[in-house]
Design a protein around this motif. Structure first.
Motif, PDB file in Angstrom:
ATOM      1  N   HIS A  25       0.829  -1.203   0.000  1.00  0.00           N
ATOM      2  CA  HIS A  25       0.000   0.000   0.000  1.00  0.00           C
ATOM      3  C   HIS A  25       0.870   1.262   0.000  1.00  0.00           C
ATOM      4  N   ALA A  26       2.150   1.106   0.397  1.00  0.00           N
ATOM      5  CA  ALA A  26       3.086   2.234   0.311  1.00  0.00           C
ATOM      6  C   ALA A  26       3.470   2.549  -1.128  1.00  0.00           C
ATOM      7  N   ALA A  27       3.130   1.649  -2.064  1.00  0.00           N
ATOM      8  CA  ALA A  27       3.425   1.893  -3.474  1.00  0.00           C
ATOM      9  C   ALA A  27       2.457   2.889  -4.099  1.00  0.00           C
ATOM     10  N   LEU A  28       1.363   3.197  -3.411  1.00  0.00           N
ATOM     11  CA  LEU A  28       0.424   4.190  -3.935  1.00  0.00           C
ATOM     12  C   LEU A  28       1.148   5.527  -4.105  1.00  0.00           C
ATOM     13  N   PRO A  29       0.915   6.243  -5.207  1.00  0.00           N
ATOM     14  CA  PRO A  29       1.639   7.503  -5.460  1.00  0.00           C
ATOM     15  C   PRO A  29       1.531   8.522  -4.335  1.00  0.00           C
ATOM     16  N   THR A  30       0.404   8.529  -3.623  1.00  0.00           N
ATOM     17  CA  THR A  30       0.246   9.501  -2.534  1.00  0.00           C
ATOM     18  C   THR A  30       1.221   9.248  -1.388  1.00  0.00           C
ATOM     19  N   HIS A  31       1.879   8.082  -1.374  1.00  0.00           N
ATOM     20  CA  HIS A  31       2.801   7.737  -0.294  1.00  0.00           C
ATOM     21  C   HIS A  31       4.247   8.073  -0.618  1.00  0.00           C
ATOM     22  N   TRP A  32       4.542   8.492  -1.859  1.00  0.00           N
ATOM     23  CA  TRP A  32       5.928   8.830  -2.185  1.00  0.00           C
ATOM     24  C   TRP A  32       6.065  10.006  -3.154  1.00  0.00           C
ATOM     25  N   LEU A  33       5.121  10.169  -4.063  1.00  0.00           N
ATOM     26  CA  LEU A  33       5.257  11.232  -5.049  1.00  0.00           C
ATOM     27  C   LEU A  33       5.282  12.635  -4.440  1.00  0.00           C
ATOM     28  N   PRO A  34       4.418  12.945  -3.453  1.00  0.00           N
ATOM     29  CA  PRO A  34       4.497  14.290  -2.857  1.00  0.00           C
ATOM     30  C   PRO A  34       5.864  14.590  -2.256  1.00  0.00           C
ATOM     31  N   PHE A  35       6.529  13.563  -1.682  1.00  0.00           N
ATOM     32  CA  PHE A  35       7.840  13.773  -1.065  1.00  0.00           C
ATOM     33  C   PHE A  35       8.895  14.058  -2.124  1.00  0.00           C
ATOM     34  N   VAL A  36       8.821  13.342  -3.241  1.00  0.00           N
ATOM     35  CA  VAL A  36       9.770  13.570  -4.330  1.00  0.00           C
ATOM     36  C   VAL A  36       9.595  14.975  -4.889  1.00  0.00           C
ATOM     37  N   LEU A  37       8.350  15.349  -5.155  1.00  0.00           N
ATOM     38  CA  LEU A  37       8.074  16.639  -5.779  1.00  0.00           C
ATOM     39  C   LEU A  37       8.403  17.802  -4.849  1.00  0.00           C
ATOM     40  N   VAL A  38       7.939  17.720  -3.604  1.00  0.00           N
ATOM     41  CA  VAL A  38       8.189  18.801  -2.652  1.00  0.00           C
ATOM     42  C   VAL A  38       9.667  18.872  -2.298  1.00  0.00           C
ATOM     43  N   GLY A  39      10.314  17.723  -2.148  1.00  0.00           N
ATOM     44  CA  GLY A  39      11.744  17.714  -1.844  1.00  0.00           C
ATOM     45  C   GLY A  39      12.551  18.397  -2.933  1.00  0.00           C
ATOM     46  N   ARG A  40      12.205  18.140  -4.199  1.00  0.00           N
ATOM     47  CA  ARG A  40      12.899  18.789  -5.300  1.00  0.00           C
ATOM     48  C   ARG A  40      12.609  20.284  -5.320  1.00  0.00           C
ATOM     49  N   ALA A  41      11.359  20.650  -5.088  1.00  0.00           N
ATOM     50  CA  ALA A  41      10.998  22.066  -5.110  1.00  0.00           C
ATOM     51  C   ALA A  41      11.679  22.842  -3.985  1.00  0.00           C
ATOM     52  N   GLN A  42      11.861  22.188  -2.831  1.00  0.00           N
ATOM     53  CA  GLN A  42      12.493  22.835  -1.689  1.00  0.00           C
ATOM     54  C   GLN A  42      14.011  22.781  -1.750  1.00  0.00           C
ATOM     55  N   GLY A  43      14.543  22.012  -2.693  1.00  0.00           N
ATOM     56  CA  GLY A  43      15.992  21.873  -2.779  1.00  0.00           C
ATOM     57  C   GLY A  43      16.574  21.027  -1.664  1.00  0.00           C
ATOM     58  N   TRP A  44      15.798  20.080  -1.147  1.00  0.00           N
ATOM     59  CA  TRP A  44      16.274  19.230  -0.061  1.00  0.00           C
ATOM     60  C   TRP A  44      17.267  18.195  -0.575  1.00  0.00           C
ATOM     61  N   ARG A  45      18.200  17.822   0.309  1.00  0.00           N
ATOM     62  CA  ARG A  45      19.067  16.682   0.031  1.00  0.00           C
ATOM     63  C   ARG A  45      18.238  15.405   0.160  1.00  0.00           C
ATOM     64  N   THR A  46      18.741  14.328  -0.445  1.00  0.00           N
ATOM     65  CA  THR A  46      18.029  13.052  -0.388  1.00  0.00           C
ATOM     66  C   THR A  46      17.822  12.599   1.052  1.00  0.00           C
ATOM     67  N   SER A  47      18.837  12.804   1.897  1.00  0.00           N
ATOM     68  CA  SER A  47      18.736  12.379   3.292  1.00  0.00           C
ATOM     69  C   SER A  47      17.612  13.108   4.014  1.00  0.00           C
TER      70      SER A  47
END
Length: 219
Positions: A25-47
């Motif tokens: 159920h963690a494979a659902l896009p709502t469980h990872w896509l927001p983190f990828v998108l927001v992390g990139r927009a915020q300029g966060w490191r992967t860690s």
């Protein structure tokens, strides 16, 4: 009844099924896509992005455990109330994040078109706000697919329910971390930086689209 009171094969089967359900159920896009998108927009490191994923995943399972316990205690009527309220709040959060990043992209495009003299600093969500928003997003959307497993184990006692919660947390957090890391690596491999000028608009539309999917899923 405690975990020790169950036959070992039955307990292992129950926990193994719970782990598999949580990971999938963690494979659902709502469980990872927001983190990828927001992390990139915020300029966060992967860690930092993955650290946020872990916190949000624990909040997600925490709310699932609370709701699951309440459903076990109060019956299926509460399940209908949960499905009608909390997921809509998570959809609202997705819409708000999406609207911000979309408007940011439009403002940046307008400033660029106006010339260097009018170029303004790019507006950005505060890191703390982004972090808390992502955690709230997951906390307000308990894992509905896991709730029936709580119900099926309601008569097995608190020990089994606690073991299930631990397995759900392990499977969900592991799954979210894996899928977020894979998505982030895929973005780098595909050299998405070349699309940076469109990233804000894509981010906003993607989050709004996710919010729409979450809202429509409730009808």
């Amino acid at each position: 009844m405690s975990p020790a009171d169950l036959q070992q094969p039955v307990l292992l089967s129950l926990l193994g099924g719970g782990f598999a359900a949580a990971f999938l159920h963690a494979a659902l896009p709502t469980h990872w896509l927001p983190f990828v998108l927001v992390g990139r927009a915020q300029g966060w490191r992967t860690s930092r992005t993955l650290g946020t994923v872990v916190l949000a995943g624990l909040a997600h399972i925490g709310s699932t455990a609370v709701i699951g316990s309440l459903i076990v205690a109060a019956g299926l009527a509460l399940d209908q109330w949960v499905e009608g309220l909390l997921p809509h709040l998570s959809a609202v959060l997705l819409f708000l994040f999406g609207a911000f990043y979309l408007s940011r992209a439009m403002l940046k495009r307008t400033a660029t078109a106006s010339g260097p003299a009018l170029d303004a600093p790019e507006p950005r969500v505060a890191d703390r706000t982004a972090l808390l928003g992502l955690i709230a997003l997951m906390a307000l959307s308990p894992g509905e697919v896991l709730l029936p497993i709580y119900l099926s184990s309601a008569t097995e006692g608190l020990g089994v329910l606690a073991a299930l919660t631990a397995v759900f947390a392990l499977g969900t957090v592991l799954g979210m971390v894996v899928f977020t890391a894979l998505a982030g690596a895929g973005a780098s491999i595909l050299r998405l930086e070349r699309w940076a000028r469109y990233e804000g608009a894509v981010l906003g539309l993607a989050l709004i689209g996710l919010g729409l999917l979450v809202a429509l899923h409730q009808h």
